[in-house]
Write a protein that holds these residues in place. Structure first.
Motif, PDB file in Angstrom:
ATOM      1  N   THR A 192     -42.525  25.658   0.307  1.00 37.09           N
ATOM      2  CA  THR A 192     -42.487  24.515  -0.610  1.00 37.09           C
ATOM      3  C   THR A 192     -42.578  23.193   0.151  1.00 37.09           C
ATOM      4  OG1 THR A 192     -40.063  24.594  -0.664  1.00 37.09           O
ATOM      5  CG2 THR A 192     -41.244  25.728  -2.440  1.00 37.09           C
ATOM      6  N   ARG A 242     -43.874  16.359  -8.714  1.00 41.03           N
ATOM      7  CA  ARG A 242     -42.513  16.475  -9.245  1.00 41.03           C
ATOM      8  C   ARG A 242     -42.058  17.936  -9.275  1.00 41.03           C
ATOM      9  NH1 ARG A 242     -44.305  12.026 -12.256  1.00 41.03           N
ATOM     10  NH2 ARG A 242     -45.145  13.320 -13.929  1.00 41.03           N
ATOM     11  N   TYR A 243     -42.975  18.827  -9.660  1.00 42.43           N
ATOM     12  CA  TYR A 243     -42.666  20.251  -9.711  1.00 42.43           C
ATOM     13  C   TYR A 243     -42.345  20.796  -8.322  1.00 42.43           C
ATOM     14  CZ  TYR A 243     -43.585  25.243  -9.715  1.00 42.43           C
ATOM     15  OH  TYR A 243     -43.498  26.596  -9.519  1.00 42.43           O
ATOM     16  N   ARG A 268     -41.579  19.153  -5.581  1.00 42.60           N
ATOM     17  CA  ARG A 268     -40.406  18.480  -4.996  1.00 42.60           C
ATOM     18  C   ARG A 268     -39.127  19.165  -5.461  1.00 42.60           C
ATOM     19  NH1 ARG A 268     -39.300  12.660  -6.948  1.00 42.60           N
ATOM     20  NH2 ARG A 268     -38.458  13.901  -8.622  1.00 42.60           N
ATOM     21  N   GLN A 269     -39.053  19.502  -6.751  1.00 45.92           N
ATOM     22  CA  GLN A 269     -37.887  20.202  -7.281  1.00 45.92           C
ATOM     23  C   GLN A 269     -37.776  21.606  -6.680  1.00 45.92           C
ATOM     24  OE1 GLN A 269     -35.409  18.842  -9.345  1.00 45.92           O
ATOM     25  NE2 GLN A 269     -34.427  20.672  -8.532  1.00 45.92           N
ATOM     26  N   TYR A 311     -38.811  22.510  -3.751  1.00 46.75           N
ATOM     27  CA  TYR A 311     -38.358  22.316  -2.377  1.00 46.75           C
ATOM     28  C   TYR A 311     -36.848  22.070  -2.337  1.00 46.75           C
ATOM     29  CZ  TYR A 311     -37.670  20.194   2.191  1.00 46.75           C
ATOM     30  OH  TYR A 311     -37.195  19.894   3.447  1.00 46.75           O
ATOM     31  N   GLU A 312     -36.364  21.185  -3.196  1.00 44.41           N
ATOM     32  CA  GLU A 312     -34.924  20.896  -3.241  1.00 44.41           C
ATOM     33  C   GLU A 312     -34.131  22.153  -3.585  1.00 44.41           C
ATOM     34  OE1 GLU A 312     -33.085  18.280  -2.351  1.00 44.41           O
ATOM     35  OE2 GLU A 312     -34.939  17.368  -1.632  1.00 44.41           O
ATOM     36  N   ASN A 313     -34.649  22.961  -4.508  1.00 43.44           N
ATOM     37  CA  ASN A 313     -33.973  24.209  -4.865  1.00 43.44           C
ATOM     38  C   ASN A 313     -33.931  25.171  -3.684  1.00 43.44           C
ATOM     39  OD1 ASN A 313     -33.652  23.219  -7.451  1.00 43.44           O
ATOM     40  ND2 ASN A 313     -35.327  24.411  -8.315  1.00 43.44           N
ATOM     41  N   HIS A 369     -31.463  23.834  -1.113  1.00 42.73           N
ATOM     42  CA  HIS A 369     -30.098  24.022  -1.621  1.00 42.73           C
ATOM     43  C   HIS A 369     -29.668  25.483  -1.487  1.00 42.73           C
ATOM     44  CE1 HIS A 369     -26.504  23.325  -3.976  1.00 42.73           C
ATOM     45  NE2 HIS A 369     -26.832  24.360  -4.729  1.00 42.73           N
TER      46      HIS A 369
END
Length: 91
Positions: A22, A47-48, A50-51, A53-55, A58
């Motif tokens: 990601t 935006r998709y 990026r989310q 990647y953050e998930n 995390h």
């Protein structure tokens, strides 16, 4: 020559795969947006991804600790709790 991933467990290496994938997609989206800033589909994809990647980051950090020093959120300085990069730890 030692690979920096040699000391990672199989599970930790598996958990890093979505972070790498990601992260690559995010970089690719950013490069495209540099030359096509008004493309609404590209912004939606950004935006998709990026989310995603953050998930992925995390999920990794929940099990193995922070990937980058700026993400340390503990009461104490947990950045040094695991192996150093030359020991196969944080990249």
């Amino acid at each position: 020559m030692m690979n920096v991933h040699d000391n990672q467990t199989g599970n930790e290496t598996t958990a890093m795969k979505p972070v790498y994938e990601t992260g690559f997609a995010l970089d690719d989206a950013l490069l495209y947006l540099d030359t096509h800033p008004d493309d609404p589909d590209a912004m939606e994809y950004y935006r998709y991804v990026r989310q995603a990647y953050e998930n992925a980051v995390h999920a990794y950090e929940q099990k193995y600790g922070p990937l980058m020093f700026g993400r340390v959120a503990d009461e104490s300085w947990s950045w040094i709790a695991g192996p150093w990069p030359w020991e196969g730890g944080k990249n």
